[in-house]
Motif scaffolding. Structure first.
Motif, PDB file in Angstrom:
ATOM      1  N   LEU A   1      -5.276 -15.601  -0.211  1.00 26.23           N
ATOM      2  CA  LEU A   1      -3.915 -15.582  -0.729  1.00 26.23           C
ATOM      3  C   LEU A   1      -3.923 -15.633  -2.254  1.00 26.23           C
ATOM      4  O   LEU A   1      -3.172 -14.895  -2.915  1.00 26.23           O
ATOM      5  CB  LEU A   1      -3.123 -16.756  -0.155  1.00 26.23           C
ATOM      6  N   ARG A   2      -4.760 -16.479  -2.843  1.00 26.79           N
ATOM      7  CA  ARG A   2      -4.826 -16.575  -4.294  1.00 26.79           C
ATOM      8  C   ARG A   2      -5.360 -15.273  -4.897  1.00 26.79           C
ATOM      9  O   ARG A   2      -4.863 -14.803  -5.918  1.00 26.79           O
ATOM     10  CB  ARG A   2      -5.702 -17.756  -4.708  1.00 26.79           C
ATOM     11  N   SER A   3      -6.363 -14.693  -4.260  1.00 28.84           N
ATOM     12  CA  SER A   3      -6.943 -13.453  -4.779  1.00 28.84           C
ATOM     13  C   SER A   3      -5.953 -12.305  -4.722  1.00 28.84           C
ATOM     14  O   SER A   3      -5.965 -11.412  -5.586  1.00 28.84           O
ATOM     15  CB  SER A   3      -8.207 -13.110  -3.984  1.00 28.84           C
ATOM     16  N   LEU A   4      -5.083 -12.306  -3.707  1.00 34.25           N
ATOM     17  CA  LEU A   4      -4.089 -11.235  -3.578  1.00 34.25           C
ATOM     18  C   LEU A   4      -3.114 -11.205  -4.755  1.00 34.25           C
ATOM     19  O   LEU A   4      -2.515 -10.152  -5.034  1.00 34.25           O
ATOM     20  CB  LEU A   4      -3.301 -11.403  -2.287  1.00 34.25           C
TER      21      LEU A   4
ATOM     22  N   ARG B   1       0.164 -11.688   7.452  1.00 33.28           N
ATOM     23  CA  ARG B   1       0.676 -11.112   6.202  1.00 33.28           C
ATOM     24  C   ARG B   1       0.125  -9.704   6.017  1.00 33.28           C
ATOM     25  O   ARG B   1       0.850  -8.791   5.614  1.00 33.28           O
ATOM     26  CB  ARG B   1       0.294 -11.988   5.014  1.00 33.28           C
ATOM     27  N   PHE B   2      -1.147  -9.523   6.308  1.00 34.89           N
ATOM     28  CA  PHE B   2      -1.737  -8.191   6.209  1.00 34.89           C
ATOM     29  C   PHE B   2      -1.066  -7.225   7.188  1.00 34.89           C
ATOM     30  O   PHE B   2      -0.795  -6.065   6.858  1.00 34.89           O
ATOM     31  CB  PHE B   2      -3.238  -8.254   6.494  1.00 34.89           C
ATOM     32  N   ILE B   3      -0.815  -7.705   8.406  1.00 38.12           N
ATOM     33  CA  ILE B   3      -0.167  -6.863   9.414  1.00 38.12           C
ATOM     34  C   ILE B   3       1.228  -6.448   8.953  1.00 38.12           C
ATOM     35  O   ILE B   3       1.645  -5.297   9.128  1.00 38.12           O
ATOM     36  CB  ILE B   3      -0.126  -7.598  10.765  1.00 38.12           C
ATOM     37  N   ASP B   4       1.963  -7.385   8.354  1.00 37.13           N
ATOM     38  CA  ASP B   4       3.296  -7.051   7.845  1.00 37.13           C
ATOM     39  C   ASP B   4       3.214  -5.939   6.811  1.00 37.13           C
ATOM     40  O   ASP B   4       4.037  -5.006   6.806  1.00 37.13           O
ATOM     41  CB  ASP B   4       3.949  -8.290   7.226  1.00 37.13           C
TER      42      ASP B   4
END
Length: 250
Positions: A147-150, A183-186
């Motif tokens: 999440l932080r890297s995103l 989140r990736f799927i969304d």
């Protein structure tokens, strides 16, 4: 007897060959190939600049054997690879992506940072890991690292699923503690729908990273925190299984 329907099974970052899952799929009447996509003879020694041609060459092999149509079933890092392969190879009929990513990640092969994947010899744009992140005690949850890297992800690191000819089935758990698969799927499903491309989504709020399809044994203990519960992981697998078979059907 060789089935006209084939599926290539890609495990996650462990490097194992997911023969048990391939056998369950074969029992449903498809030709299933469990592929070692890194590690072992003729493969990259780590998950760093792995050629996507590793997967598309396996598609060649099944088609050369007489299989009429080939799909991919990938889990976690294997789902990242499967989605990318479908973006480059229009022969792939469908992708079943279990606990997938929506972006290309930095490889796991040490420093300097390199992409996990290449295509035609060129590294694909990737999201580097946040170097300030520190793991907690074992079992370690890596979800906060991703999440932080995103937050600093470049748009070109997104897996371009909007251009993939394959049908997509995305499966994930809302309690995934390894990375934020829902989140990736969304993100994946939004971009597919905006492009007018088919996509199906199966999620369960209490399932974790390791989805269990009917007939599969629970995975061994790990130093990584995967989230979910065995009951929820099985419930998601049971709910998704008919859709998996439908995605593979002729």
């Amino acid at each position: 007897m060789l089935s006209e329907v084939g599926v290539i099974v890609l495990a996650g970052s462990s490097g194992r060959v997911d023969t048990p899952r391939a056998l369950i799929l074969a029992a449903s009447g498809v030709t299933a190939l469990a592929l070692r996509w890194w590690g072992g003879p003729g493969r990259q020694p780590s998950i760093s600049e792995v050629p996507i041609e590793t997967i598309t060459s396996a598609v060649d092999d099944l088609l050369d054997m007489g299989v009429g149509r080939v799909s991919l079933l990938g889990t976690s890092k294997g789902a990242e690879a499967a989605l990318l392969a479908a973006c480059f190879d229009p022969r792939i009929h469908s992708v079943i992506a279990v606990s997938p990513s929506s972006v290309v990640w930095e490889g796991l092969g040490g420093r300097p940072p390199r992409s996990s994947w290449t295509w035609r010899g060129r590294p694909l744009p990737f999201v580097p890991y946040d170097e300030t992140w520190q793991p907690g005690p074992e079992p370690v949850s890596y979800a906060s690292l991703y999440l932080r890297s995103l937050e600093s992800a470049a748009p070109e690191a997104a897996i371009p699923v909007e251009r993939a000819a394959a049908d997509l089935l995305l499966i994930g758990g809302g309690a995934d503690a390894l990375w934020p698969s829902c989140r990736f799927i969304d993100d994946l499903s939004r971009r597919r729908r905006e492009a007018g491309r088919p996509v199906s989504v199966m999620t369960h709020p209490s399932a974790g990273h390791r989805v269990l399809f009917p007939g599969e044994d629970p995975p061994p203990p790990s130093r990584l925190l995967h989230g979910g519960t065995p009951e929820a992981d099985r419930a998601l697998g049971a709910m998704a299984w008919p859709h998996v078979l439908q995605a593979l059907a002729w």
